[in-house]
Design a protein around this motif. Structure first.
Motif, PDB file in Angstrom:
ATOM      1  N   GLN A   7      37.105  20.625  52.470  1.00  0.00           N
ATOM      2  CA  GLN A   7      36.306  20.679  51.250  1.00  0.00           C
ATOM      3  C   GLN A   7      36.028  22.109  50.811  1.00  0.00           C
ATOM      4  OE1 GLN A   7      32.831  18.315  52.255  1.00  0.00           O
ATOM      5  NE2 GLN A   7      33.811  16.437  51.497  1.00  0.00           N
ATOM      6  N   GLU A   8      36.207  23.047  51.762  1.00  0.00           N
ATOM      7  CA  GLU A   8      36.044  24.463  51.451  1.00  0.00           C
ATOM      8  C   GLU A   8      37.232  25.243  51.991  1.00  0.00           C
ATOM      9  OE1 GLU A   8      31.231  25.411  51.235  1.00  0.00           O
ATOM     10  OE2 GLU A   8      32.429  26.146  52.926  1.00  0.00           O
ATOM     11  N   ALA A   9      37.535  26.361  51.346  1.00  0.00           N
ATOM     12  CA  ALA A   9      38.587  27.259  51.818  1.00  0.00           C
ATOM     13  C   ALA A   9      38.134  28.692  51.571  1.00  0.00           C
ATOM     14  CB  ALA A   9      39.909  26.990  51.104  1.00  0.00           C
ATOM     15  N   LEU A  10      38.498  29.578  52.499  1.00  0.00           N
ATOM     16  CA  LEU A  10      38.130  30.984  52.385  1.00  0.00           C
ATOM     17  C   LEU A  10      39.373  31.789  52.038  1.00  0.00           C
ATOM     18  CD1 LEU A  10      35.694  32.922  52.751  1.00  0.00           C
ATOM     19  CD2 LEU A  10      36.453  33.258  55.109  1.00  0.00           C
ATOM     20  N   PHE A  11      39.218  32.725  51.091  1.00  0.00           N
ATOM     21  CA  PHE A  11      40.332  33.536  50.615  1.00  0.00           C
ATOM     22  C   PHE A  11      39.980  35.016  50.731  1.00  0.00           C
ATOM     23  CE2 PHE A  11      40.829  29.476  48.573  1.00  0.00           C
ATOM     24  CZ  PHE A  11      42.201  29.267  48.508  1.00  0.00           C
ATOM     25  N   SER A  12      41.013  35.824  50.998  1.00  0.00           N
ATOM     26  CA  SER A  12      40.882  37.283  50.964  1.00  0.00           C
ATOM     27  C   SER A  12      41.532  37.799  49.688  1.00  0.00           C
ATOM     28  CB  SER A  12      41.567  37.912  52.180  1.00  0.00           C
ATOM     29  OG  SER A  12      41.641  39.317  52.051  1.00  0.00           O
ATOM     30  N   LEU A  13      40.850  38.732  49.035  1.00  0.00           N
ATOM     31  CA  LEU A  13      41.372  39.330  47.808  1.00  0.00           C
ATOM     32  C   LEU A  13      41.108  40.830  47.866  1.00  0.00           C
ATOM     33  CD1 LEU A  13      42.571  38.988  44.922  1.00  0.00           C
ATOM     34  CD2 LEU A  13      40.212  38.645  44.122  1.00  0.00           C
ATOM     35  N   ARG A  14      42.162  41.628  48.021  1.00  0.00           N
ATOM     36  CA  ARG A  14      42.015  43.068  48.117  1.00  0.00           C
ATOM     37  C   ARG A  14      41.559  43.650  46.773  1.00  0.00           C
ATOM     38  NH1 ARG A  14      41.614  44.304  53.419  1.00  0.00           N
ATOM     39  NH2 ARG A  14      43.380  43.512  54.637  1.00  0.00           N
ATOM     40  N   PRO A  15      40.669  44.660  46.807  1.00  0.00           N
ATOM     41  CA  PRO A  15      40.150  45.246  45.561  1.00  0.00           C
ATOM     42  C   PRO A  15      41.224  45.781  44.634  1.00  0.00           C
ATOM     43  CG  PRO A  15      38.800  45.930  47.413  1.00  0.00           C
ATOM     44  CD  PRO A  15      39.986  45.212  47.991  1.00  0.00           C
ATOM     45  N   GLU A  16      42.305  46.362  45.202  1.00  0.00           N
ATOM     46  CA  GLU A  16      43.347  46.937  44.352  1.00  0.00           C
ATOM     47  C   GLU A  16      44.235  45.877  43.707  1.00  0.00           C
ATOM     48  OE1 GLU A  16      44.872  47.201  48.639  1.00  0.00           O
ATOM     49  OE2 GLU A  16      42.974  47.335  47.551  1.00  0.00           O
ATOM     50  N   HIS A  17      44.110  44.625  44.158  1.00  0.00           N
ATOM     51  CA  HIS A  17      44.913  43.554  43.578  1.00  0.00           C
ATOM     52  C   HIS A  17      44.238  42.900  42.373  1.00  0.00           C
ATOM     53  CE1 HIS A  17      47.051  43.085  47.726  1.00  0.00           C
ATOM     54  NE2 HIS A  17      47.544  44.063  47.004  1.00  0.00           N
ATOM     55  N   ILE A  18      43.010  43.289  42.128  1.00  0.00           N
ATOM     56  CA  ILE A  18      42.300  42.801  40.934  1.00  0.00           C
ATOM     57  C   ILE A  18      42.549  43.789  39.805  1.00  0.00           C
ATOM     58  CG2 ILE A  18      40.073  42.081  40.003  1.00  0.00           C
ATOM     59  CD1 ILE A  18      39.097  41.754  42.882  1.00  0.00           C
ATOM     60  N   GLN A  19      42.768  43.261  38.628  1.00  0.00           N
ATOM     61  CA  GLN A  19      43.110  44.109  37.488  1.00  0.00           C
ATOM     62  C   GLN A  19      42.000  44.097  36.445  1.00  0.00           C
ATOM     63  OE1 GLN A  19      46.866  42.522  36.151  1.00  0.00           O
ATOM     64  NE2 GLN A  19      47.791  42.679  38.192  1.00  0.00           N
ATOM     65  N   ILE A  20      41.885  45.219  35.756  1.00  0.00           N
ATOM     66  CA  ILE A  20      41.031  45.290  34.582  1.00  0.00           C
ATOM     67  C   ILE A  20      41.933  45.042  33.378  1.00  0.00           C
ATOM     68  CG2 ILE A  20      39.490  46.707  33.189  1.00  0.00           C
ATOM     69  CD1 ILE A  20      38.340  45.998  35.902  1.00  0.00           C
ATOM     70  N   ALA A  21      41.738  43.909  32.724  1.00  0.00           N
ATOM     71  CA  ALA A  21      42.600  43.529  31.596  1.00  0.00           C
ATOM     72  C   ALA A  21      42.293  44.405  30.382  1.00  0.00           C
ATOM     73  CB  ALA A  21      42.403  42.059  31.259  1.00  0.00           C
ATOM     74  N   LYS A  22      43.309  44.574  29.532  1.00  0.00           N
ATOM     75  CA  LYS A  22      43.155  45.421  28.347  1.00  0.00           C
ATOM     76  C   LYS A  22      42.626  44.660  27.143  1.00  0.00           C
ATOM     77  CE  LYS A  22      46.771  48.651  29.775  1.00  0.00           C
ATOM     78  NZ  LYS A  22      48.079  49.267  29.419  1.00  0.00           N
ATOM     79  N   SER A  23      42.723  43.326  27.195  1.00  0.00           N
ATOM     80  CA  SER A  23      42.260  42.538  26.055  1.00  0.00           C
ATOM     81  C   SER A  23      41.891  41.148  26.535  1.00  0.00           C
ATOM     82  CB  SER A  23      43.362  42.448  24.992  1.00  0.00           C
ATOM     83  OG  SER A  23      44.437  41.647  25.468  1.00  0.00           O
ATOM     84  N   ASP A  24      41.361  40.322  25.620  1.00  0.00           N
ATOM     85  CA  ASP A  24      41.004  38.942  25.943  1.00  0.00           C
ATOM     86  C   ASP A  24      42.225  38.050  26.079  1.00  0.00           C
ATOM     87  OD1 ASP A  24      38.271  39.260  26.066  1.00  0.00           O
ATOM     88  OD2 ASP A  24      38.035  39.079  23.913  1.00  0.00           O
ATOM     89  N   ASP A  25      43.382  38.521  25.593  1.00  0.00           N
ATOM     90  CA  ASP A  25      44.587  37.708  25.596  1.00  0.00           C
ATOM     91  C   ASP A  25      45.139  37.608  27.017  1.00  0.00           C
ATOM     92  OD1 ASP A  25      46.854  36.315  25.048  1.00  0.00           O
ATOM     93  OD2 ASP A  25      47.915  37.994  24.099  1.00  0.00           O
ATOM     94  N   ALA A  26      45.140  36.394  27.588  1.00  0.00           N
ATOM     95  CA  ALA A  26      45.643  36.198  28.953  1.00  0.00           C
ATOM     96  C   ALA A  26      47.133  36.432  29.049  1.00  0.00           C
ATOM     97  CB  ALA A  26      45.306  34.792  29.434  1.00  0.00           C
ATOM     98  N   GLY A  27      47.826  36.339  27.924  1.00  0.00           N
ATOM     99  CA  GLY A  27      49.263  36.598  27.902  1.00  0.00           C
ATOM    100  C   GLY A  27      50.018  35.663  28.823  1.00  0.00           C
ATOM    101  N   ALA A  28      51.070  36.196  29.475  1.00  0.00           N
ATOM    102  CA  ALA A  28      51.929  35.358  30.321  1.00  0.00           C
ATOM    103  C   ALA A  28      51.673  35.583  31.811  1.00  0.00           C
ATOM    104  CB  ALA A  28      53.395  35.664  30.005  1.00  0.00           C
TER     105      ALA A  28
END
Length: 350
Positions: free
Chosen positions: A269-290
């Motif tokens: 019912q639960e799962a734990l995930f690791s997400l490195r800080p450098e793998h998160i992006q600051i998007a340039k616009s609201d458009d999710a694109g592809a």
């Protein structure tokens, strides 16, 4: 069964060590390859130095076996093992010259004359120490003393070299320089190095593989890139660098964290995930694109500048807090759009 010579250089099989009622090493099993730079990494009390001492013959196992090139090793005393050790404090003889420090092991084996001189000179040349051969350890820098200790070990032509945190006494700049020298030396001589450290960055820089210990057990064995990008447990993810540990609720084949939702198959019912800080992006616009990434709006709460990069703490609208690493030359606005690539969410075993 014994390993054949075509197998690993050294095999540890269910090695356990107890001091009284305290289990320091618990069923350690690992194969060490020929010409490999293997690092045993762990925090204080993880058992890494005890494991190194068992390999060197300075401690006996409570149970388990060691095999080296098809021959039982743990029944042999230290002087019968083709293994040398570079200790944390080098253990150089202060009253002997650099030449005599390096020659000491050869003299103990009754090697003398031209063979001794030739082997010592070659070891000193390899470590770029010829001009210091007549000096005593007190007349050398910390980095030069470290090279003398390595030369003294290598002159005996061991099959395996053990290094017990040999860089810990050096300042940060010299340590980085010696890391590069040590790695180049290992590649040049082709001897298997087993290196003990508590320094994650040191382990990532030097190693072909890392054995990460926790409380006397192996948490993960992998190449540095794999152990960083694909950690198997929350401890590995947190111990090696920065990470975001995210708990998702699983329902009907979908995972959900705050406003983020994506397909994920799990019986839990639960799962734990690791997400490195450098793998998160600051998007340039609201458009999710592809890109197909997960997005939310957030506000930058704090920044830590580190030269080449900057670590941001971002509060998302749904209450989720994320650490995000961006290039140092980029200065995001206070209000940002955060994007998480789905393939960067690494599920962990809990």
């Amino acid at each position: 069964m014994p390993m054949t010579p075509s197998g690993p250089l050294l095999s540890l099989r269910s090695v356990t060590k107890r001091f009284g009622a305290t289990t320091v090493l618990d069923s350690i099993t690992v194969d060490i390859k020929e010409s490999e730079f293997l690092t045993i990494l762990g925090e204080s009390g993880s058992g890494k130095t005890t494991l190194l001492r068992i390999i060197g013959g300075f401690e006996q196992t409570t149970s388990g076996e060691l095999w080296m090139l098809g021959k039982r090793l743990d029944t042999q005393p230290p002087n019968r093992r083709n293994i040398n050790t570079v200790f944390q404090h080098y253990a150089l003889f202060p009253h002997l010259s650099v030449f005599e420090n390096v020659a000491y092991g050869l003299r103990a084996k009754r090697i003398a004359g031209a063979e001794l001189t030739g082997r010592v000179d070659a070891a000193l040349a390899q470590m770029k120490l010829n001009e210091f051969s007549r000096r005593r350890p007190a007349q050398l820098s910390g980095g030069q003393q470290q090279r003398v200790a390595v030369a003294r070990a290598l002159v005996n032509r061991p099959s395996l070299l053990l290094l017990d945190e040999p860089l810990s006494a050096l300042d940060a700049n010299l340590r980085r320089h010696m890391e590069a020298e040590l790695k180049a030396l290992q590649r040049e001589v082709g001897i298997t190095f087993v290196f003990v450290t508590h320094d994650q960055e040191e382990a990532m820089t030097l190693s072909d593989r890392i054995v990460l210990l926790r409380r006397g057990r192996i948490e993960q064995i992998d190449a540095p890139r794999e152990i960083y990008n694909r950690p198997k447990t929350p401890y590995v993810a947190s111990f090696i660098g920065y990470t975001n540990l995210l708990t998702a609720q699983i329902k009907h084949g979908r995972a959900r964290i705050g406003s983020f939702e994506w397909p994920h198959k799990s019986d839990q019912q639960e799962a734990l995930f690791s997400l490195r800080p450098e793998h998160i992006q600051i998007a340039k616009s609201d458009d999710a694109g592809a890109t197909g990434g997960l997005r939310c709006r957030g506000s930058v709460r704090s920044r830590v500048f580190a030269g080449a990069s900057e670590l941001l703490e971002v509060d998302c609208e749904d209450g989720l807090q994320l650490k995000i690493r961006v290039p140092g030359q980029i200065a995001p606005a206070k209000d940002v759009i955060v994007e998480i690539p789905l393939e960067r969410l690494v599920p962990l075993v809990t």
